[in-house]
Design a protein around this motif. Structure first.
Motif, mmCIF file in Angstrom:
data_model
loop_
_atom_site.group_PDB
_atom_site.id
_atom_site.type_symbol
_atom_site.label_atom_id
_atom_site.label_comp_id
_atom_site.label_asym_id
_atom_site.label_seq_id
_atom_site.Cartn_x
_atom_site.Cartn_y
_atom_site.Cartn_z
ATOM 1 N N UNK A 191 0.832 -1.198 0.000
ATOM 2 C CA UNK A 191 0.000 0.000 0.000
ATOM 3 C C UNK A 191 0.870 1.252 0.000
ATOM 4 N N UNK A 192 1.932 1.235 0.794
ATOM 5 C CA UNK A 192 2.840 2.379 0.861
ATOM 6 C C UNK A 192 3.523 2.617 -0.482
ATOM 7 N N UNK A 193 3.806 1.551 -1.219
ATOM 8 C CA UNK A 193 4.501 1.671 -2.507
ATOM 9 C C UNK A 193 3.546 1.875 -3.668
ATOM 10 N N UNK A 194 2.245 1.966 -3.392
ATOM 11 C CA UNK A 194 1.292 2.239 -4.453
ATOM 12 C C UNK A 194 0.921 1.026 -5.287
ATOM 13 N N UNK A 195 1.426 -0.161 -4.911
ATOM 14 C CA UNK A 195 1.064 -1.378 -5.652
ATOM 15 C C UNK A 195 -0.412 -1.698 -5.443
ATOM 16 N N UNK A 196 -0.899 -1.385 -4.265
ATOM 17 C CA UNK A 196 -2.339 -1.434 -4.019
ATOM 18 C C UNK A 196 -2.762 -0.074 -3.482
ATOM 19 N N UNK A 197 -3.978 0.315 -3.804
ATOM 20 C CA UNK A 197 -4.504 1.613 -3.382
ATOM 21 C C UNK A 197 -5.856 1.402 -2.712
ATOM 22 N N UNK A 198 -6.440 2.517 -2.332
ATOM 23 C CA UNK A 198 -7.772 2.430 -1.726
ATOM 24 C C UNK A 198 -8.746 1.752 -2.669
ATOM 25 N N UNK A 199 -8.730 2.167 -3.918
ATOM 26 C CA UNK A 199 -9.657 1.594 -4.898
ATOM 27 C C UNK A 199 -9.334 0.132 -5.181
ATOM 28 N N UNK A 483 -3.546 -10.322 -8.734
ATOM 29 C CA UNK A 483 -2.294 -10.493 -7.978
ATOM 30 C C UNK A 483 -1.095 -10.232 -8.865
ATOM 31 N N UNK A 484 -1.211 -10.636 -10.119
ATOM 32 C CA UNK A 484 -0.106 -10.417 -11.066
ATOM 33 C C UNK A 484 0.141 -8.934 -11.272
ATOM 34 N N UNK A 485 -0.934 -8.155 -11.464
ATOM 35 C CA UNK A 485 -0.765 -6.707 -11.679
ATOM 36 C C UNK A 485 -0.183 -6.043 -10.443
ATOM 37 N N UNK A 486 -0.606 -6.488 -9.256
ATOM 38 C CA UNK A 486 -0.050 -5.941 -8.009
ATOM 39 C C UNK A 486 1.441 -6.240 -7.921
ATOM 40 N N UNK A 487 1.825 -7.480 -8.214
ATOM 41 C CA UNK A 487 3.240 -7.868 -8.165
ATOM 42 C C UNK A 487 4.058 -7.095 -9.195
ATOM 43 N N UNK A 492 8.133 -2.889 -10.200
ATOM 44 C CA UNK A 492 8.520 -1.602 -10.801
ATOM 45 C C UNK A 492 8.940 -0.621 -9.714
ATOM 46 N N UNK A 493 8.137 -0.563 -8.623
ATOM 47 C CA UNK A 493 8.450 0.340 -7.510
ATOM 48 C C UNK A 493 9.804 -0.013 -6.892
ATOM 49 N N UNK A 497 13.246 2.226 -6.653
ATOM 50 C CA UNK A 497 13.863 2.512 -5.351
ATOM 51 C C UNK A 497 15.308 2.001 -5.323
ATOM 52 N N UNK A 498 15.542 0.824 -5.877
ATOM 53 C CA UNK A 498 16.906 0.268 -5.915
ATOM 54 C C UNK A 498 17.854 1.191 -6.659
ATOM 55 N N UNK A 499 17.408 1.730 -7.788
ATOM 56 C CA UNK A 499 18.252 2.648 -8.559
ATOM 57 C C UNK A 499 18.563 3.909 -7.766
#
Length: 671
Positions: A191-199, A483-487, A492-493, A497-499
């Protein structure tokens, strides 16, 4: 989430004294410099406490001894917030808070009473952060504590780096050294990384509800198909039974080539035919009345049987007694015959009163006495014989009465049993008739249910239609969330961050800074890949300066990414670092300039550590500049202004170093 600390305010227990304020710049890197034991390290727990922490971690001692209320003033977008919390005294914490909110608010001179509690304040912060109201659980019946709805407090793990964390090889995030917070942080990270949101959380819950409903519908369809399959096997038998019950008017006998629909064409008329069929009316309660009467007869039967048995036993005893008394009478009569000579008086009349013994010549009257005794015995026997005759006469009468009573009872028993037999036959007929009617209605009920099942399982049946609608909605929603789209979003996030971590590692002069560094969400730490391909976790990397460099790089890179999420960013836009230079900043340089030894200072300035300390502030400055001051950094340091003063975007908090006489708690409070 736009959320910056403008002030920390302490209210003294002695209300006649002035409150203590520490003012921060929301657009620059704030550096609060001070000696040891001046209260710098209390800044993080004070902010955390005012934001609703479950326990007060503010150090005990003068800070808590002299402070009544701890408060912060916050700028959140166009809104100002004032959050104050009472010092807990001997408790671990207190829920007493004072809260104010507005476009422009005035800081109270004195706080006399609470107006909120921590739960209310945290709920308001959740609203301001626009956090989802849904939880993370897939199964509400088995929801774990860490799967509850996200809280504003959970995201503070990304905001604080206290002294024991900022260079800790084993713990990367604030409070992640406890299992409770680790599990919660692992849960909210996507949630913090935007992979999942409120919607997307709402979509996930909706998909789960649809999947559960789909399972129920499919299970119901399977059950109906099983029943229908079994019915298909029995369809011919059911059809013939309907003919026997008279439920199919003018219907033909089935032929061998009939299909299911041929049977259904006639069977579907059965419910209507049943309504037209008249059955013999049975009085309401007739069955119960018959059963009750039969029950009374059976009770009467049992009572008669017991009565007969009792009288028979009595009769048997009396007949036995009668027989015994006859035997006694015969014995008495025998004795009377033997004593006839005595009873007649002949022997008494002819016997002398006295006589001489022929053997000894003695004179005696014993013979006369013995004869007298025999006469008495004969009289007793005669009396008893008369009594036996009288008793036998009475006994014979009683036996006659008993035999008559037994005969009457036996006749009565036969009448009861005959009536019971007749009633049982009638009840059996009534029961058979009722059973037949019940069988008809049960049969019709089964036919109706099977016809419903058949209709539901047809292509245009309502159950199949409902399943089709659910599957269609699931298909549409699955394109919007999976689940695939979340992963994929998560990867990507993490890549981004790694870069960014590598960029900050280079500024902070971390050894082998170019080695790929990945944020490992399960372990909540960093994983570093060497040129040889070996992967090492943070705790496997040596040197305190490296640990500190990785901590700062990770936090800055994370906030870089958080700020790109815009309205989906739930992390407060501030960071507080407590003494990041501790890994190499010598104690001799931590005091005021007047106390410094010039040779020692020159030695430090020419050392590599000096540049490394300076690089910390350069990294903070770069972050501030690259993000256009969208996030706030507060640094609690020993390092004096001479080290970082020439770096842009720096703000010297209070423009003076905290010392023993100029600390977090004013000297006048103590004096």
């Amino acid at each position: 989430m736009d959320f910056k600390i403008t002030k920390i305010i302490l209210y003294p227990k002695n209300t006649s004294l002035r409150r203590r304020e520490i003012v921060f710049d929301t657009s620059k890197v704030n550096v609060l410099v001070g000696d040891s034991q001046t209260g710098k390290s209390a800044v993080i727990p004070i902010i955390d406490y005012c934001l609703g922490s479950g326990k007060c971690f503010i150090p005990v001692g003068p800070i808590r001894d002299y402070t009544e209320w701890f408060a912060i003033h916050v700028q959140s977008g166009n809104t100002q917030l004032f959050l104050a919390r009472r010092e807990p005294r001997d408790q671990a914490q207190t829920g007493d808070m004072y809260f104010d909110e507005g476009a422009e608010i005035s800081i109270p001179e004195v706080i006399s009473a609470k107006n909120r509690n921590t739960t209310q304040v945290v709920n308001r912060l959740n609203q301001l952060a626009k956090l989802p109201s849904l939880d993370f659980s897939d199964d509400d019946a088995d929801k774990k504590p860490y799967e509850g709805r996200p809280s504003f407090k959970d995201f503070l793990a990304f905001c604080f780096q206290p002294q024991h964390i900022v260079a800790n090889p084993y713990t990367l995030f604030y409070k992640a050294d406890t299992l409770e917070h680790r599990l919660k942080l692992q849960t909210i990270f996507p949630l913090a990384l935007g992979a999942i949101t409120n919607s997307s959380l709402e979509l996930k819950k909706r998909i789960k509800a649809l999947e559960d409903n789909l399972k129920i519908k499919k299970r119901e369809l399977e059950e109906r198909l099983k029943v229908l399959k079994a019915w298909e096997v029995e369809i011919r038998t059911n059809y013939v039974a309907a003919l026997e019950f008279g439920l199919l008017n003018d219907a033909p006998l089935p032929s061998e080539d009939w299909k299911l629909q041929d049977y259904v064409r006639y069977l579907k008329n059965i419910p209507e035919n049943l309504r037209k069929t008249s059955f013999h009316k049975v009085d309401v309660g007739a069955t119960n009345q018959v059963l009750n009467y039969i029950s009374r007869l059976r009770k009467n039967e049992d009572e008669i049987i017991l009565d007969i048995q009792s009288r028979r036993e009595k009769l048997e005893v009396m007949k036995h007694f009668n027989y015994t008394s006859s035997s006694f009478k015969k014995a008495f009569q025998t004795q009377q015959v033997r004593l006839e000579v005595v009873n007649s008086g002949w022997l008494s009349n002819n016997l002398q009163q006295e006589h001489d013994c022929p053997f000894c010549g003695a004179n005696s009257d014993s013979a006369k006495l013995e004869i007298s005794k025999l006469v008495e015995v004969a009289k007793v026997i005669e009396t008893k014989t008369e009594k036996l005759d009288k008793s036998k006469s009475l006994l014979d009468k009683e036996v006659t009465v008993l035999e008559k009573q037994v005969t009457e009872l036996e006749n009565q028993l036969n009448r009861v049993r005959k009536e019971l037999s007749q009633l049982s036959k009638e009840y059996s007929k009534l029961e058979d008739y009722n059973q037949k009617i019940q069988n008809v209605f049960r049969y019709v009920g089964r036919i109706e249910q099977n016809l419903i099942n058949l209709k539901e399982t047809e292509v245009d049946g309502s159950l199949k239609e409902a399943i089709g609608k659910i599957e269609l909605e699931l298909s549409i929603l699955s394109k919007r969330y999976s689940t695939t789209s979340v992963n994929n979003k998560l990867q990507v996030a993490l890549k981004t961050i790694s870069n960014n971590i590598i960029n900050y590692k280079k500024i902070l002069k971390v050894e082998n800074y170019s080695n790929p560094t990945e944020l490992h969400l399960n372990e909540l730490t960093l994983k570093i890949s060497s040129k040889s391909g070996r992967e090492d976790y943070l705790w496997e990397i040596g040197s305190g300066s490296n640990w500190m460099g990785y901590h700062l790089s990770a936090l800055l890179a994370l906030h870089d990414f958080f700020l790109t999420l815009n309205q989906d960013n739930y992390v407060p836009s501030f960071m507080v670092f407590d003494q990041p230079s501790q890994a190499y900043f010598p104690e001799t340089i931590k005091s005021n300039k007047t106390d410094k030894n010039e040779d020692t200072e020159q030695l430090f300035r020419s050392s590599d550590d000096y540049e490394r300390v300076k690089s910390i502030f350069k990294a903070f400055s770069k972050f501030n500049k690259d993000n256009s001051n969208k996030a706030q950094i507060i640094v609690l340091e020993h390092a004096d202004r001479e080290i970082w003063g020439d770096i842009e975007n720096m703000h010297y908090v209070g423009n003076e170093r905290w010392t023993k006489n100029n600390a977090l708690i004013p000297q006048e409070w103590i004096e």
